[in-house]
Enzyme design. Structure first.
Site, PDB file in Angstrom:
ATOM      1  N   ASP A  76      -9.286   7.935   4.984  1.00 26.26           N
ATOM      2  CA  ASP A  76      -9.001   7.257   3.716  1.00 26.26           C
ATOM      3  C   ASP A  76      -9.942   6.085   3.472  1.00 26.26           C
ATOM      4  OD1 ASP A  76      -7.648   6.888   1.321  1.00 26.26           O
ATOM      5  OD2 ASP A  76      -6.118   5.585   2.212  1.00 26.26           O
ATOM      6  N   GLY A 106       0.825  -1.200   0.000  1.00 23.85           N
ATOM      7  CA  GLY A 106       0.000   0.000   0.000  1.00 23.85           C
ATOM      8  C   GLY A 106       0.850   1.236   0.000  1.00 23.85           C
TER       9      GLY A 106
END
Length: 766
Positions: free
Chosen positions: A313, A192
């Site tokens: 997020d 990520g």
């Protein structure tokens, strides 16, 4: 007080209160103390509404097919919206009223989402842990790095040619590595923005599966700071819908967060699986499933916000379905609400447009949820480019076009100005539940609602069947947080003039005082003063939709139906999950003789909330009757529950409509129906006289065959026990008039009825 019952969800410390866990939001099983299996009857709801009326302040997204069972869109309602809040050009700051709704579990019992299959954790390990070149960017400046050049593959480690910062996309841990003497690495699971994620076994705790998350680039100061902040936050987070942190360890100079392994399927992967199953064609989630997923995770957001934290997020990648539950993972972008210094992490296409300038907020978290709903339910082309900060036109998105309440929900959640969005998760959650209810139940062929839907904003309507006006519509619920609530409670039972005088001298002109004043002025017909009061409310709070509701009621009373529709539509846009605006719009469209539009709104009320069944059934019957759909009107009246105090009136109107149908059989049926009603002898006699008069007219006009010696046919029908022939029908009608004359107290009416009896009596020799 009922004993407190612990929640039965694994790891949840909450207790069932009012049918739901006060911590994780899951519904209580039937029979558990605190469950809400008992549903109020329509009659009880109607009675409560009547009493309340006297209270004070009366994945890269290819084109989806439209959902198979979608609620009807109402394009005529989209155009007329009165601006609220920031769109009015106001510089006022948004003030919040406390939310009153309670979180619920996945689907809230309204829909069923297929559970995610259980998988072996080892199967999730990447066979080839390589970051695709297209996703390799400098962690410092964002420039492309590690790309192919001159026929040579891109490097996974090196220095950015633009800012000279080091980068590395190579996993630092390998299968068999033992981290902190406790965690045996099995392999990488994913990569990520901040680091690699590894699967490991905890040798110290029964070899349980755990996840280790480390830094992508330990040399980047911002990345290190973000990782440290995440670790600190994770140590404070304790919620069953959020991944659990177990430990923070170091290995060869690098830090790793050890957390719970969540062995489910991300929503991003669910979308990919659906696309694979359709041969590469984009197959969005059904709207009701997307809403259920979001509804299931909202308690986690409530917990974070109440704890002073922002998630920042949210996207399909970070919501995992585990069996029939959901869980929030990857808290890498999380930060404190009052943190003004830490680096901000988010994802283009999901992040609210104001974040880069003013930082994240609760409203920006809600924005990410709204954007996620769009990605889950449509092929959102250009969501990171053309529509990075806006929504595509309604006509281009089937989920919007065919599900107007859903569009309204997303449009408000994703409003450009954060002040125009939902201001709390609880405010948002209440509307998500309502929109989900409409999505599930507001479909062709669905019958009346079986349950009452709770609303923190509106009382249930009081049914008035003889006249149409604003008084038929639901009253606003009192805001218990208003400082004048107790003072207003002392005004109960006062006549309008005395109540208005008291309100004018109130110690404080709070919103509830102003709303109560507007309602009294409306009852007195003082329209200019109503408008002034509405303006005063909006001057204090430009986002107070209740002022628009009062304006719409006043416009309805003034017969300015265009203005009424505009304001009611604005309220609907602000509260897309509420049923009250639909009843209001149904009434206005009925008054405008727009029968089809009115019926669409009445059907929504009828299908979605049993507290609206009676009011909606009468409205539906009126509009169908006016559009010459007698059978449809009779069907609508048949939906009024027997438990409703308005049922006898519905049965009477049903009999009247039945008598309009051609032939003699409907007349006989209508008389039998009225005979069974708990109405006065005068009303029964009056109905019998009118029905026999209609039967005689049909017989003498030749519209139906007749029976008996005076008839020319062999018809053996009877109406109210009278043979279907002119002579016996005249005698019966004469008797009906004389019976009615005996029952009436009005002498003039009595004389008129006797004259009618003599007039209709057939010629005889005596």
């Amino acid at each position: 007080m009922s004993p407190s019952v612990p929640c039965n969800q694994t790891g949840c410390p909450g207790h069932f209160v009012d049918g739901y866990c006060d911590y994780c939001g899951f519904p209580a099983p039937a029979g558990v103390v605190g469950s809400t299996s008992a549903v109020p009857t329509a009659d009880a709801a109607t009675t409560a509404a009547a009493e309340a009326a006297t209270s004070p302040g009366d994945v890269a997204p290819a084109a989806p097919e439209p959902p198979a069972a979608a609620s009807a869109a109402m394009p005529d309602e989209r155009a007329a919206v009165v601006t609220l809040g920031s769109a009015r050009g106001s510089s006022a700051r948004r003030r919040l009223r406390p939310a009153r709704s309670r979180p619920t579990g996945l689907g809230a019992g309204l829909t069923h989402v297929p559970p995610a299959p259980t998988t072996d954790p080892a199967d999730a390990v990447l066979a080839d842990p390589v970051v695709p070149e297209a996703k390799r960017t400098c962690p410092s400046c964002g420039a492309p790095v590690g790309r192919s050049h001159g026929g040579e593959p891109g490097r996974t480690e090196g220095y950015c040619p633009q800012c000279r910062s080091p980068f590395s996309f190579t996993p630092k841990l390998h299968p068999g590595d033992l981290v902190a003497g406790q965690y045996e690495i099995v392999g990488p699971l994913a990569h990520g923005g901040l680091g690699w994620i590894y699967l490991a076994r905890d040798r110290n705790v029964s070899n349980r599966w755990v996840v280790l998350k480390g830094l992508l680039n330990a040399g980047d100061a911002d990345a290190v700071a973000a990782a440290e902040a995440e670790q600190q936050f994770l140590a404070r987070v304790e919620h069953p819908l959020i991944v659990e942190v177990y430990n923070v360890v170091t290995h060869e100079g690098a830090g790793y967060t050890v957390m719970e392994y969540v062995g489910g399927t991300s929503l991003k992967q669910i979308l990919k699986n659906r696309m694979i199953a359709t041969g590469g064609r984009y197959d969005p989630l059904p709207v009701e499933h997307a809403l259920a997923y979001v509804l299931g995770i909202l308690p986690a957001f409530t917990y974070l916000h109440d704890s002073g934290m922002l998630y920042c997020d949210f996207k399909p990648d970070n919501l995992i379905q585990v069996g029939d539950q959901v869980k929030l993972i990857d808290l890498g972008g999380m930060r404190a609400i009052d943190d003004l210094d830490s680096p901000i992490y988010g994802t283009v296409g999901y992040q609210a447009p104001e974040v880069a300038e003013v930082g994240p907020s609760i409203a920006s978290d809600i924005y990410t949820i709204g954007r996620t709903l769009v990605v889950l339910t449509s092929e959102f082309r250009g969501y990171q480019t053309t529509y990075a900060t806006s929504l595509p036109p309604v006509g281009e998105v089937p989920a919007f076009r065919d599900n107007d309440p859903f569009y309204r929900l997303v449009a408000k959640a994703c409003a450009l100005d954060p002040a125009d969005r939902f201001q709390s998760i609880e405010e948002f959650r209440a509307q998500v539940v309502g929109v989900l209810r409409q999505q599930v139940y507001d479909r062709p062929g669905m019958g009346p609602a079986g349950q009452t839907a709770a609303s923190a904003q509106f009382e249930h309507p009081v049914v008035v069947t003889e006249s149409l006006g604003w008084w038929e519509l639901p009253a606003l619920r009192t805001d218990d947080a208003d400082p004048m609530v107790d003072w207003l409670g002392g005004l109960r039972g006062q006549d309008p003039a005395s109540r208005l005088a008291a309100l004018n001298s109130a110690p404080s002109r709070s919103p509830e005082v102003l709303l109560a004043q507007a309602r009294v002025l409306l009852r007195l017909g003082r329209h200019e003063e109503v408008a002034a009061t509405v303006d005063e409310i909006l001057s204090a709070d430009p986002w107070d939709w209740r002022a628009l509701w009062m304006h719409a009621l006043d416009a309805t009373d003034r017969e300015d139906l265009a203005a009424a529709a505009e304001s009611f539509t604005t309220v609907y846009a602000q509260l897309p999950g509420e049923i009250a605006p639909h009843l209001a719009l149904g009434l206005v469209r009925e008054l405008q003789a727009r029968w089809d539009d009115a019926q669409a709104h009445y059907l929504t009320c009828l299908r979605c909330d049993s507290g609206y069944t009676t009011a909606a059934a009468f409205g539906l019957a009126r509009t169908r009757a006016k559009s010459e759909d007698v059978d449809g009107a009779i069907e609508a009246l048949g939906m009024v529950p027997r438990s409703s105090s308005a049922h006898p009136r519905a049965a009477w109107l049903k009999a009247e409509l039945t008598s309009r149908k051609p032939g003699l059989a409907p007349l006989d049926q209508a008389l039998r129906d009225v005979a069974a009603l708990p109405v006065s002898a005068y009303e029964k006699a009056s109905f019998r006289a009118a029905t026999l008069r209609t039967a005689l007219a049909r017989i003498t006009s030749g519209a139906v065959p007749v029976s008996g010696p005076g008839g020319k046919g062999s018809n053996r029908e009877t109406v109210g026990g009278v043979a279907a022939a002119e002579r016996p029908m005249r005698f019966a009608l004469e008797a009906a008039y004389r019976r009615l004359a005996e029952l009436t107290p009005d002498s003039d009416e009595r004389i008129s009825l006797v004259d009618k009896a003599n007039e209709v009596r057939p010629w005889t020799l005596i």
